[in-house]
Design a protein around this motif. Structure first.
Motif, PDB file in Angstrom:
ATOM      1  N   ASN A 149      -4.989  -8.454  -8.309  1.00 17.02           N
ATOM      2  CA  ASN A 149      -5.221  -8.589  -6.867  1.00 17.02           C
ATOM      3  C   ASN A 149      -4.407  -9.715  -6.250  1.00 17.02           C
ATOM      4  O   ASN A 149      -3.844  -9.562  -5.155  1.00 17.02           O
TER       5      ASN A 149
ATOM      6  N   ALA B  84      -0.811  -8.518  -6.107  1.00 18.32           N
ATOM      7  CA  ALA B  84      -0.634  -7.510  -5.052  1.00 18.32           C
ATOM      8  C   ALA B  84      -0.414  -8.185  -3.704  1.00 18.32           C
ATOM      9  O   ALA B  84       0.423  -7.743  -2.898  1.00 18.32           O
ATOM     10  N   ASN B  85      -1.142  -9.277  -3.453  1.00 20.77           N
ATOM     11  CA  ASN B  85      -0.934 -10.031  -2.214  1.00 20.77           C
ATOM     12  C   ASN B  85       0.483 -10.593  -2.150  1.00 20.77           C
ATOM     13  O   ASN B  85       1.116 -10.607  -1.088  1.00 20.77           O
TER      14      ASN B  85
ATOM     15  N   ASP C  13       2.938  -7.955  -1.246  1.00 21.65           N
ATOM     16  CA  ASP C  13       2.911  -7.732   0.201  1.00 21.65           C
ATOM     17  C   ASP C  13       3.819  -8.724   0.912  1.00 21.65           C
ATOM     18  O   ASP C  13       4.602  -8.361   1.802  1.00 21.65           O
TER      19      ASP C  13
ATOM     20  N   ALA D 212       2.500  -3.345  -4.351  1.00 16.66           N
ATOM     21  CA  ALA D 212       1.195  -3.898  -3.980  1.00 16.66           C
ATOM     22  C   ALA D 212       0.117  -2.832  -4.093  1.00 16.66           C
ATOM     23  O   ALA D 212      -0.961  -3.076  -4.664  1.00 16.66           O
ATOM     24  N   ALA D 213       0.396  -1.642  -3.570  1.00 17.67           N
ATOM     25  CA  ALA D 213      -0.583  -0.552  -3.641  1.00 17.67           C
ATOM     26  C   ALA D 213      -0.838  -0.135  -5.078  1.00 17.67           C
ATOM     27  O   ALA D 213      -1.976   0.169  -5.460  1.00 17.67           O
TER      28      ALA D 213
ATOM     29  N   TYR E  67      -0.634  -1.997  -7.875  1.00 17.27           N
ATOM     30  CA  TYR E  67      -1.464  -2.961  -8.611  1.00 17.27           C
ATOM     31  C   TYR E  67      -2.905  -2.967  -8.097  1.00 17.27           C
ATOM     32  O   TYR E  67      -3.846  -3.174  -8.873  1.00 17.27           O
ATOM     33  N   ARG E  68      -3.086  -2.737  -6.817  1.00 16.85           N
ATOM     34  CA  ARG E  68      -4.462  -2.641  -6.303  1.00 16.85           C
ATOM     35  C   ARG E  68      -5.161  -1.397  -6.858  1.00 16.85           C
ATOM     36  O   ARG E  68      -6.367  -1.435  -7.147  1.00 16.85           O
TER      37      ARG E  68
ATOM     38  N   ALA F 165      -6.220  -2.197 -10.320  1.00 14.64           N
ATOM     39  CA  ALA F 165      -7.387  -3.083 -10.283  1.00 14.64           C
ATOM     40  C   ALA F 165      -8.650  -2.302  -9.953  1.00 14.64           C
ATOM     41  O   ALA F 165      -9.723  -2.541 -10.534  1.00 14.64           O
ATOM     42  N   ALA F 166      -8.561  -1.356  -9.026  1.00 13.61           N
ATOM     43  CA  ALA F 166      -9.727  -0.563  -8.641  1.00 13.61           C
ATOM     44  C   ALA F 166     -10.222   0.285  -9.813  1.00 13.61           C
ATOM     45  O   ALA F 166     -11.434   0.410 -10.045  1.00 13.61           O
TER      46      ALA F 166
ATOM     47  N   LYS G  85     -11.981  -2.009 -12.235  1.00 11.25           N
ATOM     48  CA  LYS G  85     -13.298  -2.415 -11.744  1.00 11.25           C
ATOM     49  C   LYS G  85     -14.342  -1.333 -12.010  1.00 11.25           C
ATOM     50  O   LYS G  85     -15.461  -1.623 -12.462  1.00 11.25           O
TER      51      LYS G  85
END
Length: 827
Positions: free
Chosen positions: A471, A474-475, A478, A486-487, A489-490, A493-494, A497
Motif C-alpha cells: 500500500n 502504491a502511493n 501514484d 499503483a493499481a 499493487y493495491r 494487497a486486497a 487482505k
C-alpha cells in the motif's frame, strides 16, 4: 568657541573604547606565552599555550573546564612513532583584529616533518580554528590528529551527536582503548545534567573527515582526521573495536599542504534539543531516549540499523528506520537514511530482487557462501529472513515522505518493484498469501525477525508487513505517475487482505477458537504459533490488514488483560509458550529469549494498534517505557519476563519505537513528500502540547489540543478540528483537508503577511473555512466533481458555481476582518 578639538577627543575616546570592546575577549600573556580567546558572554573560552609546545590547554564550556592535562593538539602517528604539536618550541604569534595566528608549529622525525599554522578567529558566538598543515614528504601514516581532543573523563559528556545522525555513547567505551570510528567530522557533545553542550563542526563540503572516539586510561578522547581518501577499517569492517585504538587502517598522505577550519560553539543543549511542552509526557526522558538509544543504531555513514555500533550489526529486515528519523527530526539522520537505502539498493539486493537480510563487520553469522567481506551484506545463518523484502520498501516509502526528493524516489522505483515482485512470485498456490523459503519446522530455520523461532511457509508476520509495503509503495507509484503499477499493487494487497483474514480452517490466519491471528502454517497445513504472539497480532491491526472491530477488541482486550495481570512495563513477544519443536533450544524453558521475553523493539506496532482502540492504554505503555529509560537507559537487547531486568549483549535502537509512535500516532506527525501533515489522536490530559518540527527547509510550530490543532510558519497559521496538511511556496499556501490529496484548498496572498486560516469540516460534499488576516486573496479549490453544481457562500452571500473540466473553481476576495467561506455540493 572652537568645538572641533573637543569632538576629536571624544571621538578618540570612543575609538579607544571600541578597540577595547573588540579585544577584551582576546587576552595575551607574553610572560607565560599563552592566549585566552572567549566569545562574547564567555560561554566558550580557549586557553592556548605556545611556549613549551603548542596546545589548547583549556577549553571552558559555560565556565566548566572540559579537557584533561593533555589538552588538545595536532599530530601524526607513523608506525610506532608519535609526533605532535606539544613538542614544537619556536612558535610565532601574530595578532589579528578578530583573533590570533600561531605559525612555525613544527614537529616530526625521520623522513616526515610537519609545519603548521593555527589561525583562531572569534566570529559571533563561535571560535574558528583553521589548521594549515604542510607535509615535508609523502608517507604512510597510522593516524593524523587534526586535531585530537583529550577530555578529562568519560563523564564530562554523556555522549556526542554526530553529523550523520548517529551518536557516541561515552559509557559504552568501557575498557581501555575501546574505540569507535566513523566517517564524519562533526559532533555535538552534551552533558545531560548541566545542559552544557559543545559543537565541533568541520568545514561544509570538505570530504574525507573521520573521527575516532576512545577511552584512553579513563580519559575520553576525540581524534578528528583529514585524509586524501575515505579511510578503511583496520579490523574487518569494524567501526567499534574493544581494547584497540587502531580502528582505521593506515593510509598515505601526500607531500604538500592541507587545510581545514573547525568551528567551536557553545550549545544550550536543553534549549536546542528541546522536545517542547509535552503535558502528560516526560519530555526530558523523550529527549534523552531519542538522542541515545534512538541514534545508537547509526553504525556509520550509509549504515543505519538498530543493533548498532557496539556489535557492528544492522538487520535489513526491520521496517522502522525511517520512522525513527521522523521522530528524531534531524536532517543529518534523514540524509544518511537516504544514503543507507541507496547503498542497500546497490550492494544488498541481488539481481532477482532478493534483499539480503543483514550487515555485519565480520563473517560468522551467515549462511555459508553468502557473506561479502567487501560490503558486509549476507543472509543470516538462522534462515532466509524474508521480511527484508517489505522492510526495504517500507523504509524507502517513509523516507520519501521525509525527504520529498522525487528524483531519489525515482532512482528506487525499479528496486522496490523487484523487491515486491520477488515475494509476490512466491505465492505458488495463488491463494494470495506469500510463502517463505522454508517449508516446515522440521527444517529448523527461521523466516523473519524472530530468528530462532522456526516460522515457516505461510508466515502471517511477514505477510502483514507485505500488506503495508504494497500500500505504501502504491502511493509512491501514484506520485511517480505510474497508475497501472499503483493499481496492480493495491489489487495484490486486497487479495492478500482477504486471504489473511479467512479462518485457519479455510487457509487464513484467524483462529476463532483462540481469538487471535496465528503465526504460521507449514506446508503440510499444520498451524503454529497460536500462543498470542504480540508482533503478529499488533502488525495485523497496525498495518490495517485487520479492520474488523470485533476482532480488534477481542485481541487488544486479551493482550491488555495478560499484560496488566503480570504488571509488565511493556509487551512480551508472546504470552504462552511455543512448543519445543517450534523454537531453538535456546528459547527453553518458557519464558526465555524469543519465547516470552520482553522485546520493546516492536512497541510501535502496539502503540499504533491501541491508539485507534483505547488511547489510554497506548499512553500507559509509552509512559512505562519512559520510566524504564530513567531507570536503566533502555540500553539492552531485551528484558526478562520474570525480573523485567535488561538482558543481552546487543543494544537495540528499536527500543525507541514506542516513542516514534507517540509522535506518529498520538501527536499525529505525518510528513508527506509535498507537505507537512498532522493527524492527532490526543487525550484530554495531553492538551497544551506544543513543539517545533522542521521538515526540509521549513520550521513548523505545532500546538495540539483535543479537536483543536494548529500548524504555523512565518507565512501561515492554520487551525482545524480535523487532520490536515499544508505547505507554502512564496505567497501561495496549499491546504490539504484530512491530510489527503483528493481535495486541496489553495490560498494566494497579495502580500507577505502571515495568512490566518481556520479550516472547518471537510467531506466529499464540500469544505468550510475562515480567514482572519486582512488582505486580498485568490482562492482555488481542486478536486471537486465536474459537471456538478456547488453553492459558494462568502460571508453569508450565496452563489452557484460549477467546477471546470479539471474539478477546480477559483475566485478572489478581499478580507477586511473575519471572513467565512463554504463550498457545498448542491444535493
Amino acid at each position: 568657541m572652537h568645538l572641533k578639538p573637543i569632538f576629536t577627543i571624544i571621538a578618540l575616546l570612543a575609538l579607544n573604547l571600541t578597540a577595547y570592546a573588540e579585544t577584551e575577549d582576546i587576552v595575551i600573556q607574553d610572560k607565560t606565552k599563552s592566549v585566552t580567546l572567549s566569545v562574547p558572554g564567555k560561554k566558550l573560552s580557549l586557553v592556548i599555550d605556545y611556549g613549551a609546545g603548542c596546545m589548547v590547554r583549556q577549553l571552558l564550556v559555560n565556565g566548566v573546564e572540559t579537557l584533561s592535562k593533555s589538552g588538545a593538539y595536532t599530530g601524526i602517528k607513523t608506525g610506532d612513532s608519535i609526533f605532535n604539536s606539544t613538542s614544537s618550541r619556536q612558535v610565532k604569534l601574530s595578532r589579528k583584529s578578530d583573533g590570533i595566528t600561531l605559525s612555525n608549529i613544527t614537529y616530526g622525525g625521520g623522513a616526515m616533518m610537519v609545519n603548521e599554522t593555527w589561525d583562531f578567529a572569534i566570529a559571533g558566538d563561535q571560535i574558528h580554528w583553521n589548521i594549515t598543515r604542510n607535509y615535508s614528504n609523502s608517507a604512510r601514516v597510522q593516524e593524523v590528529a587534526f586535531p585530537k581532543w583529550n577530555f578529562a573523563g568519560l563523564d564530562v559528556w554523556k555522549g556526542g551527536i554526530l553529523d550523520n545522525g548517529g551518536m557516541v555513547w561515552c559509557k559504552y567505551l568501557k575498557g581501555n582503548n575501546d574505540t569507535y570510528g566513523v566517517h564524519t567530522g562533526g559532533v555535538t557533545f552534551w552533558n545531560d545534567k548541566s545542559g552544557n553542550g559543545l559543537r565541533i563542526a568541520p568545514p561544509k563540503g570538505k570530504e574525507n573527515f573521520s573521527t575516532k572516539f576512545s577511552n584512553e586510561n579513563n580519559a575520553f578522547t576525540c581524534t578528528q582526521q583529514l585524509s586524501p581518501v575515505a579511510l578503511k577499517q583496520q579490523h574487518n569492517l569494524s567501526r567499534f573495536v574493544a581494547g584497540k585504538a587502531d580502528v582505521f587502517a593506515p593510509f598515505m598522505v601526500e607531500a604538500g599542504t592541507v587545510s581545514a577550519t573547525f568551528s567551536l560553539q557553545y550549545v544550550d543543549y536543553f534549549k536546542e534539543y528541546s522536545r517542547g511542552t509535552l503535558p502528560g509526557i516526560d519530555a526530558g526522558a523523550v529527549r534523552e531516549l531519542m538522542n541515545t538509544t534512538g541514534r545508537y543504531g547509526v553504525v556509520d555513514n550509509n549504515i543505519i540499523g538498530a543493533n548498532g555500533w557496539l556489535t557492528n550489526w544492522k538487520c535489513l529486515h526491520e521496517p522502522f528506520f525511517s520512522q525513527i528519523g521522523m521522530a528524531l527530526n534531524d536532517m543529518n539522520y534523514t540524509a544518511n537514511m537516504a544514503a543507507t537505502l541507496d547503498q542497500e539498493r546497490d550492494l544488498a539486493m541481488k539481481p532477482d530482487g532478493r534483499v539480503l537480510s543483514r550487515w555485519h563487520n565480520a563473517p560468522g553469522d551467515e549462511i555459508p557462501g553468502t557473506y561479502n567481506p567487501e560490503t558486509g551484506y549476507y543472509e543470516a545463518m538462522w534462515g532466509y529472513t524474508i521480511d527484508s523484502q517489505p522492510g526495504y520498501v517500507i523504509n524507502t516509502s517513509e523516507q520519501f515522505d521525509l525527504s520529498g526528493d522525487l528524483q531519489w524516489l525515482r532512482s528506487h522505483k525499479s528496486a522496490c518493484e523487484k523487491a515486491l515482485d520477488w515475494l509476490i512470485s512466491r505465492d505458488a498456490n495463488q491463494n494470495g498469501i506469500f510463502e517463505m523459503m522454508n517449508n516446515n519446522i522440521a527444517e529448523k530455520k527461521a523466516s523473519d525477525w524472530l530468528d530462532i523461532v522456526w516460522a515457516s511457509y505461510e508466515n502471517s508476520f511477514v505477510n502483514a508487513q507485505m500488506f503495508e509495503a504494497l500500500n505504501l509503495w502504491a502511493n509512491c507509484e501514484d506520485v511517480l505517475g505510474d497508475r497501472d503499477k499503483a493499481a496492480y499493487y493495491r489489487a495484490v494487497a486486497a487479495k492478500l487482505k482477504t486471504a489473511f483474514n479467512k479462518p485457519v480452517e479455510e487457509g487464513g490466519f484467524w483462529s476463532a477458537k483462540k481469538k487471535q491471528y496465528v503465526y504460521w502454517r507449514d506446508n503440510d497445513g499444520s498451524i503454529h504459533g497460536d500462543n498470542l504472539v504480540t508482533p503478529v497480532n499488533f502488525a495485523a491491526i497496525a498495518f490495517g490488514i485487520c479492520d474488523d472491530k470485533e476482532r480488534i477488541a477481542q485481541l487488544l482486550d486479551q493482550i491488555e488483560q495478560h499484560t496488566a495481570s503480570e504488571d509488565l512495563f511493556h509487551w512480551p513477544l508472546c504470552f504462552d509458550s511455543f512448543t519445543q519443536a517450534e523454537v531453538s533450544p535456546g528459547n527453553w524453558p518458557f519464558p526465555k529469549y524469543e519465547n516470552g521475553d520482553i522485546f520493546p523493539t516492536w512497541g510501535y506496532l502496539g502503540i499504533r494498534a491501541y491508539t485507534q482502540y483505547d488511547k489510554s492504554i497506548a499512553l500507559k505503555y509509552i509512559n512505562k517505557l519512559l520510566l524504564q529509560y530513567k531507570k536503566d537507559g533502555l540500553s539492552s537487547q531485551r528484558y526478562s519476563r520474570t525480573t523485567q531486568l535488561g538482558l543481552g549483549d546487543d543494544i537495540l535502537a528499536g527500543i525507541c519505537t514506542s516513542i516514534t509512535a507517540l509522535y506518529r500516532d498520538i501527536y499525529g506527525i505525518r510528513p508527506k513528500w509535498n507537505r507537512m501533515g498532522i493527524e492527532p489522536n490526543l487525550s484530554q490530559h495531553l492538551n497544551g502540547t506544543q513543539f517545533s518540527y522542521r521538515l526540509r527547509d521549513t520550521l513548523y510550530q505545532i500546538k495540539l489540543n483535543v479537536d483543536d490543532y494548529s500548524l504555523a510558519t512565518d507565512r501561515f497559521m492554520i487551525k482545524s478540528k480535523q487532520s490536515f496538511g499544508a505547505n507554502n511556496n512564496g505567497n501561495l499556501t496549499n491546504i490539504y483537508p484530512q491530510n489527503r490529496e483528493d481535495l486541496i484548498l489553495q490560498i494566494e496572498a497579495n502580500s507577505n503577511s502571515q495568512l490566518k486560516c481556520n479550516l472547518g469540516k471537510s467531506s466529499p460534499e464540500g469544505l468550510a473555512w475562515t480567514v482572519a488576516s486582512e488582505g486580498t486573496y485568490n482562492f482555488r479549490l481542486k478536486g471537486l466533481l465536474t459537471k456538478t453544481q456547488y453553492q459558494l457562500i462568502i460571508d453569508n452571500r450565496k452563489t452557484l458555481v460549477t467546477p471546470d473540466s479539471n474539478g477546480n473553481i477559483a475566485f478572489s476576495h478581499t478580507c477586511k476582518g473575519l471572513s467565512s467561506f463554504e463550498i457545498a455540493k448542491v444535493l
